[in-house]
Design an enzyme around this catalytic site. Structure first.
Site, PDB file in Angstrom:
ATOM      1  N   ASN A   5       0.872  -1.179   0.000  1.00  0.00           N
ATOM      2  CA  ASN A   5       0.000   0.000   0.000  1.00  0.00           C
ATOM      3  C   ASN A   5       0.902   1.219   0.000  1.00  0.00           C
ATOM      4  OD1 ASN A   5      -2.177  -1.633   0.239  1.00  0.00           O
ATOM      5  ND2 ASN A   5      -2.748  -1.001   2.314  1.00  0.00           N
ATOM      6  N   HIS A  33     -26.581  36.027  -7.540  1.00  0.00           N
ATOM      7  CA  HIS A  33     -25.322  36.445  -8.160  1.00  0.00           C
ATOM      8  C   HIS A  33     -24.889  35.510  -9.280  1.00  0.00           C
ATOM      9  CE1 HIS A  33     -24.887  39.624  -5.258  1.00  0.00           C
ATOM     10  NE2 HIS A  33     -25.066  38.758  -4.280  1.00  0.00           N
TER      11      HIS A  33
END
Ligand code: F6R
Length: 611
Positions: free
Chosen positions: A101, A506
């Site tokens: 890993n 907006h």
């Protein structure tokens, strides 16, 4: 992200490896493999896709006899998911097998150097370099332990490695650097695993490997060495997690089980820390003077843990009357952060292994800040590297989408706010009392919400066919919307965005048209009228609104909105603790209606240990 299991002892290794890998399935993977040493040689099987394919291909492990083995579930980082790129990777001689890993950062350079010596590479992975490098060193020294020590001085990067060699059929070697790996002490053998969940059926006595450590396991014991090869005495931990707690317990999905576990999880995270109406954080070692002298406060995390930080910003600023900056860990680490001695960095992580969060922690620590982490997994890397740790005590969280960890992180952050606020003198006794009483009442209120899942399921059916859903809210409702939207998109694959409702005008409002689905979160009392105006605003453009509000505002909301979900009233700062439950259930039932793989959503993994 990837999972490792290894075993050496008196039992057949392959069924143990397959069982361990099954326990790790929740972490997410795209291929799996095992290597077993028997009759003086290695037998390796690897398959792309689900673990079941590997179990079938090996007749549940019966085809690979032997009592030494390693197994792996892979999440592709280098090279596509296929049988060749799956681990274990085997050396040229066929004698050494490796599961890994992490990432070997200098693998390109090493591969070229080995190729120049005649080595051929069959996979696209960085890990194969480790197998061939071991082969090379072993060829010249003839000792696998010596070869491993030479290898770790040559590779750069992060790794948890499990290594076996057919010339040493009673020996399993494990190495760890910046990737989690733990050792399990059993009665009929010993184990390695990347995650304790893989081991609890076989042993509950574990030790966590530290960076730079190397372990040699045989059937009788485990010897651990530090970087300089001096023996290390490992402290053993007894894991008392209930096996059932790591299983589904009758629920169709881990996610649903974990949603329903939230009242208990919150009770555990808070009740033991509130005594006689006062917050007591015995696990925190900061003195009152250190707390009063805190400079800047940062909250650093990823994903849902970051969303907890967003709620935390609002609440901590209210309780501490000072600025709290909340940062995405992946941005913080590269932002040349203005943080130093006296500052406090609150790191939030369920797994305690998220690489971006870990890197941000190290960056802050390097600059002299104090690290206080809020973590679920005991003994995890983030917990170990922090100055203080407040555990969330949520138990194992298996579903990829976080639920109970999110809730308990938030509860612990609220407790911290009260505790600091009290010492700093910034929280009034009325507010303190109100929040404490509110927190103690939360588990029962959560049970109330969970008693009515049918209403939420019906609401989910209305939205399940949509391709895009907006979430809107203000202040704490905005922070909560971020989490509601993330839950929905990650498990149902419906596109979703959360907006601070005041921002609609907006730009975003241009996206709202006839039939656009909008989840309006209107829990936060001081801004309820504003939330209503935003509901009216999107309805005027044709939006189909589903609203989430408090019981107190049900009628008013129902006058405008056809589908209204509610939660009981509580102290304002605690509303996200209740509000998240209907949003989690909404996401869950929408994903269920769409037939999604709820516990293992595509492209996602439980613990993100790569950048
Ligand atoms: C979403 C989810 C992720 C995690 C994130 C951080 O449901 O689970 O967004 O919150 O990957 O993980 P931890 O908390 O383990 O650091």
């Amino acid at each position: 992200m990837c999972g490792i299991v290894g075993y050496v002892g008196t039992q057949q290794a392959a069924p143990i490896l397959l069982d361990g890998l099954r326990r790790l399935e929740y972490r997410g993977y795209d291929s799996a493999g095992i290597a077993v040493c028997g009759d003086g040689r290695l037998n390796v099987r690897k398959t792309k896709g689900r673990l079941q394919a590997l179990a079938e291909a090996t007749h549940e492990g019966a085809d690979l006899p032997g009592s030494l083995g390693i197994g792996h579930t892979r999440w592709a980082t280098h090279g596509e998911p296929n049988d060749i790129n799956a681990h274990p990777h085997v050396s040229r001689s066929g004698k050494i097998a490796v599961v890994h890993n992490g990432i070997i950062e200098n693998y390109v350079m090493l591969r070229e150097a080995l190729q120049a010596k005649g080595y051929e590479f069959i996979s696209q992975t960085d890990t194969e370099v480790v197998a061939q490098l071991l082969d090379y060193f072993y060829g010249s020294c003839g000792d696998i332990f010596e070869a491993v020590t030479q290898m770790i001085h040559t590779v750069e990067g992060a790794y948890a490695l499990g290594i076996i060699c057919s010339d040493f059929p009673d020996r399993l070697i494990a190495v760890r650097k910046e990737a989690p790996l733990l050792l399990g002490y059993g009665s009929d053998g010993n184990y390695i695993a990347s995650d304790v969940t893989a081991l609890i059926r076989h042993t509950r006595d574990v030790a966590y490997m530290e960076d730079g450590e190397l372990a040699v396991l045989d059937g009788h014991g485990i010897r651990v060495y530090d970087r300089t090869l001096c023996p290390v005495h490992k402290e053993r931990h007894h894991v008392d997690w209930d096996i059932d707690a790591a299983e589904k317990g009758g629920y169709p999905h881990f996610m649903l089980k974990e949603i329903f576990e939230q009242p208990r999880a919150i009770r555990e995270a808070t009740a033991a820390r509130i005594r006689d109406g006062r917050v007591e954080l015995e696990d925190l070692h900061m003195t009152p003077e250190e707390i009063r002298n805190i400079g800047k406060i940062y909250i650093v995390a990823c994903g849902s843990s970051y969303h907890v930080g967003m709620v935390g910003k609002y609440n901590l600023e209210r309780m501490l009357r000072r600025n709290v900056e909340v940062c995405l860990a992946s941005e913080f680490r590269y932002s040349d952060p203005i943080v130093g001695p006296g500052d406090l960095v609150i790191v939030i992580s369920q797994s305690g292994e998220t690489l971006d969060t870990m890197a941000a922690l190290r960056e802050a620590k390097k600059r002299g800040a104090r690290i206080l982490s809020i973590v679920n997994v005991v003994g995890s890397s983030i917990a170990r590297e922090s100055d203080d740790v407040l555990y969330t005590w949520a138990g194992p969280e298996i579903a990829v989408a976080t639920t109970k960890a999110y809730s308990t992180q938030m509860a612990v952050l609220n407790l911290l706010g009260l505790y600091f606020g009290d010492i700093m003198g910034t929280v009034s006794s009325e507010l303190y009392h109100e929040v404490v009483q509110g927190m103690l009442a939360l588990p029962d209120q959560m049970e109330e919400i969970l008693a009515q899942p049918g209403t939420i399921h019906e609401a989910a059916k209305l939205f399940a066919g949509q391709e895009s859903i907006f979430f809107i809210g203000r202040n704490l409702d905005y922070a909560l919307s971020l989490e509601g939207s993330l839950k929905l998109k990650e498990i149902s694959y419906i596109h979703s965005e959360a907006y601070a409702a005041g921002e609609l005008k907006h730009g975003t409002i241009s996206l709202v048209e006839e039939g656009t689905p909008v989840v309006a979160v209107g829990l936060y009392e001081p801004l309820f009228d504003k939330a209503m105006s935003n509901v009216v605003e999107v309805q005027a453009r044709g939006a189909h609104v589903l609203a989430l509000t408090t019981e107190q505002h049900r009628e008013e909301m129902e006058r405008r909105v056809p589908v209204v979900l509610t939660v009981p009233q509580t102290q304002q700062m605690l509303l996200p603790q209740l509000g998240v439950i209907p949003l989690q259930l909404l996401a869950y039932y929408i994903a269920l209606e769409r037939g999604c793989d709820i516990d293992k959503p595509r492209n996602l993994a439980k613990s993100v240990t790569v950048e």
